[in-house]
Design a protein around this motif. Structure first.
Motif, short mmCIF file in Angstrom:
data_model
loop_
_atom_site.label_atom_id
_atom_site.label_comp_id
_atom_site.label_asym_id
_atom_site.label_seq_id
_atom_site.Cartn_x
_atom_site.Cartn_y
_atom_site.Cartn_z
N ILE B 111 76.25 4.00 -23.69
CA ILE B 111 76.97 2.72 -23.58
C ILE B 111 77.26 2.17 -24.98
N TRP B 114 79.21 5.58 -28.91
CA TRP B 114 80.36 6.22 -28.29
C TRP B 114 80.69 7.57 -28.94
N GLU B 122 82.65 10.92 -21.15
CA GLU B 122 83.59 10.39 -20.15
C GLU B 122 82.95 10.43 -18.75
N TRP B 125 80.36 7.59 -18.44
CA TRP B 125 80.95 6.27 -18.23
C TRP B 125 81.55 6.14 -16.83
N CYS B 126 82.27 7.21 -16.41
CA CYS B 126 82.92 7.15 -15.09
C CYS B 126 81.88 7.02 -13.98
#
Lengths: 234, 607
Positions: B111, B114, B122, B125-126
């Motif tokens: 979080i 990055w 990805e 996060w998704c």
């Protein structure tokens, strides 16, 4: 024989300990859930928890039963329980097994003290069994487990005593060890399913009894009758 | 409702076993409970729980797309169970990931820190966002029965937000279902050529849609079987028809891709990998599609069930293959998941299933109102002889039975775990080979690591020919016992006490009491006569050997410890007496020069 002993001290022992610990924890959790649900149903929810706790402790004091008509039961029972609780937990040999398995241990009872307590437990178990068989009233309220548990406990303690004193052991070492390990495992395995579980449920006994007085006898039956649902699921 | 009781009891059993194993995993680490290695860091948990779990949970976005975007309103009845399955599926993925991560408490790092170039970033996060979206999508089901004004307000708000949430959910799912395939694009040399293709993201996405339809079918059929509800055959055969087209398209794309990449010859090579690929294709897509194309099969719940079970099993196998099994040939690893990994995975699934049943029994999940509780009453109030508990409430009776299954599962797991899972990971044995004999000897105990050139003659001269300064005298009349005679392992302690030999020697004399002088004490090392009381010459006066416990010599420490103890102790002492500027005796590099060639383990006699 050695393989059986190793199995009894290894996987079977772990299984038995887990059954005993998880099983009695389950009883404690179910008792709390049952108590909360019971409390939701009674009208008067006020409970004097302090007094109930005090009463529970007071009931553990054996001296107050010494003046009753069955005082010998009290004496025998106390003698039986002291060794039963202390020796398996605080015997040096057992602590060493725990230390080798878990990496930590705790102080042990002096050898002679453990010996005397073991002998007292064996003798009192036999006397309690004899008393149960002697009196008609005791016989009438006895179940199978009441007859089986004292001899099993006595066998576990006697075999343990003989293992600790090889010079006095008339039996083969391996057979004595096998009996000790397997009977010990058996006692642990049956702990949550027999009255041995009273060791955990003791704190709840007075609480449940106190709550039970607040339930009106036959209330459920009366409610069913009022609703006209006799013989149906409620 | 006996089948529900039996099924839930089995689930509780698995949850109990998994809880014990999970505790051991966090207590003693990954090495103690898994077969994962540096060569195979992604194993069953990633293959089954994460990549498989995400795909199995695709039903949520596919069903929501059908109902809210395509307006296929007749499927409305299966949206709630599908969204719940998806929500629980994603929660299960997150929980399973916590078991797999070496430092699970750092899961939040993505979080803050990055790395937008990483497909895993990805996916992370998704999955996080989509789990949040699913919780909001499912929220109205839980809030619906509440009468609290604030909760009612929240319920109305979430109902109004349904369409934006659905769109967001579809977007996020499309992204990460394909990105899970992208993860494996970076390992062309690892993954078998039959599976490795630049099309992996596309194949992952199409298979997720096919699996979603089959999973919704499975979940609906299992629910109606367990709750004795009428199966929604009409709806499900519609899903089956679409599923047949999706699965056959998937199979076609995959085979065309294999052909275009020129790998068709490998398809029928008859190797383990090629057979596995063919089996996976048949079970996941070709057989289920063929079955679902036949209307007579599609119309029967049993036919639907066979096709759906095959497809679900086949796609789980596909994810396991891509994330692990299909790398076996190239890496040469022999990773077989430990049974403890499998139990934890099954426990996570069983836990999710139990939550599903809880929601089904307490909320309006199937749009037919709450399940009629009277129908699955387990027992009347009263004493339960099985559990020994007095139940004031019949539903606690159910819990009493289930909890006993969890206790049995946990106890059985604890009984079966290997000793290594209960303690530290055992140090592998590394036997010591004795050095040769001469003026200069190369000390290289395990014939692999650092070697030390030891000038033996120089040390003999320094000690005026007194071998006993450095050597034990293990046996009578022995002048110098070789180090590796007792210190037989590089790291582990070696038991050098021969009980049988002592019995044979002593039985005609004093017997057991020669060592076990107090017969009432336990017969172990701590309560026996110290070795040096009889073996008085074992460590001569003035020797440099300094055992930590002189009275108990039955366990010889590892070779490295013993050699270091002997050499370093003496070197430090001599070093203090000399000018520190000219000598470096107390430094590692004095002996470990790094110049001595380690002995060839294959040819130990060649120097």
């Amino acid at each position: 024989m050695d393989a059986l002993i190793e199995f009894g001290r290894g996987p079977l022992f772990r299984f038995a300990v887990a059954i005993a610990l998880l099983g009695i924890s389950r009883h404690a959790i179910l008792s709390v859930i049952g108590f909360i649900r019971l409390r939701a149903r009674v009208g008067d929810k006020r409970l004097a928890y302090g007094a109930i706790a005090l009463n529970t402790l007071r009931r553990l004091n054996p001296l107050k039963y010494l003046v009753s008509s069955r005082w010998y039961y009290t004496v025998l029972s106390v003698a039986f329980h002291v060794g039963l609780i202390l020796v398996p937990i605080f015997y040096l040999g057992h602590i060493r097994l725990w230390r080798s398995g878990l990496g930590f241990g705790w102080p042990a009872l002096p050898g002679p003290v453990a010996d005397v307590l073991s002998l007292i437990t064996i003798v009192s178990a036999m006397l309690l069994l004899a008393a149960r068989a002697w009196w008609k009233e005791s016989r009438a309220i006895s179940k199978a487990q009441d007859w089986l548990l004292p001899p099993l406990i006595a066998i576990a303690f006697l075999s343990g005593y003989l293992l600790a004193h090889p010079a006095q052991n008339p039996f083969d070492f391996s057979i004595t060890m096998f009996v000790h390990v397997w009977v010990g495992d058996l006692l642990l395995l049956i702990t949550p399913f027999t009255k041995i579980v009273h060791c955990t449920l003791l704190p709840f006994s007075q609480l449940v009894a106190e709550m039970a007085w607040r339930m009106v006898p036959g209330a459920g039956r009366d409610a069913v009758k009022t609703l006209g649902k006799e013989g149906q699921a409620i | 409702m006996k089948r529900l009781l039996a099924f839930k009891s089995a689930l509780w059993f698995v949850v109990g076993a998994a809880a014990v194993i999970a505790t051991l995993r966090f207590w003693n680490g990954l090495g103690a409970t898994t077969a994962l290695t540096d060569l195979t860091p992604w194993g069953f948990w990633i293959g089954f729980d994460v990549t498989g779990g995400v795909a199995l949970a695709a039903g949520g976005f596919v069903t929501a797309f059908a109902v809210y975007v395509l307006h296929l309103d007749r499927y409305h009845a299966i949206v709630r169970p599908a969204v719940l399955t998806a929500f629980l599926g994603y929660l299960a993925v997150v929980v399973a990931l916590l078991f797999d991560l070496g430092l699970p408490w750092n899961i939040w790092h993505m979080i803050i820190f990055w790395n937008p170039k990483s497909p895993l970033f990805e996916v992370g996060w998704c999955v996080m966002l989509y789990t949040a979206v699913l919780s909001l999508e499912f929220g109205p089901v839980v809030l619906e029965p509440s009468r609290h004004p604030t909760l009612q307000k929240l319920y109305r708000l979430l109902k109004k937000a349904t369409i934006p949430l659905v769109i967001l959910g579809i977007m996020l799912s499309t992204l990460h279902q394909s990105s899970l395939g992208s993860l494996f694009l970076i390992m062309p040399h690892r993954l078998h050529p039959l599976w490795y293709t630049p099309m992996l993201p596309v194949l992952f996405f199409i298979s997720a849609i096919g699996l979603a339809l089959m999973m919704v079918t499975t979940e609906s059929l299992v629910s109606s079987y367990l709750y004795e509800l009428e199966p929604e055959t009409e709806l499900l055969q519609g899903l089956g028809k679409v599923g047949a087209w999706v699965l056959s398209s998937y199979a076609l794309v995959k085979l065309v891709d294999v052909a275009l990449r020129g790998r068709l010859d490998q398809l029928f090579a008859g190797t383990f990998s090629s057979n596995l690929f063919v089996a996976e294709m048949l079970v996941s897509a070709i057989i289920p599609a063929a079955l679902l194309f036949i209307p007579a099969i599609r119309k029967k719940p049993s036919g639907l069930a066979v096709a759906a079970f095959l497809a679900v099993g086949g796609f789980v196998l596909n994810r396991l293959n891509v994330s692990g099994i299909a790398t076996i040939e190239s890496t040469g690893t022999r990773y077989v998941p430990s049974w403890m990994e499998v139990v934890v995975s099954l426990g996570v699934v069983a836990g999710a299933a139990l939550v599903y049943f809880f929601v089904a029994e307490h909320f309006n999940l199937f749009h037919v109102g709450r399940i009629d509780k009277e129908r699955f009453r387990y027992q009347l109030p009263g004493f339960d002889p099985r559990s020994g508990v007095i139940n004031a409430d019949p539903y606690t009776g159910g819990f009493a039975s289930y909890s006993i299954m969890a206790v049995l599962g946990g106890a059985l797991a604890l009984a079966l775990v290997p000793a290594s899972a209960l303690g530290e990971t055992p140090i592998p044995p590394r036997p010591v080979t004795a050095p040769g004999f001469g003026e200069e000897i190369i000390i290289d105990g395990d014939r692999a690591a650092e070697a030390v050139l030891f000038n033996h003659q120089e040390h003999v001269d320094m000690e005026d020919g007194n071998c006993a300064s450095c050597h034990h005298l293990l046996r009578p009349r022995e002048q110098a016992t070789g180090c590796s005679r007792c210190h037989r392992d590089m790291n582990l302690k070696t038991s050098i006490f021969d009980h049988t030999l002592h019995i044979a020697r002593l039985k005609k004399g004093p017997g057991c009491v020669a060592c076990h002088s107090d017969i009432d004490r336990p017969k172990d090392l701590a309560h026996s006569k110290p070795c040096l009381e009889c073996h008085t010459g074992m460590i001569p006066e003035g020797a440099a050997i300094r055992p930590r416990d002189r009275s108990r010599l039955a366990l010889a420490p590892g070779y490295t410890t013993a050699m270091h103890g002997l050499c370093i102790g003496c070197h430090e002492k001599v070093s203090k007496d000399m000018d520190s500027k000219v000598n470096r005796l107390d430094q590692c590099a004095t002996c470990h020069t790094g110049k001595e060639r380690a002995l060839d383990p294959m040819n130990p006699d060649v120097r």
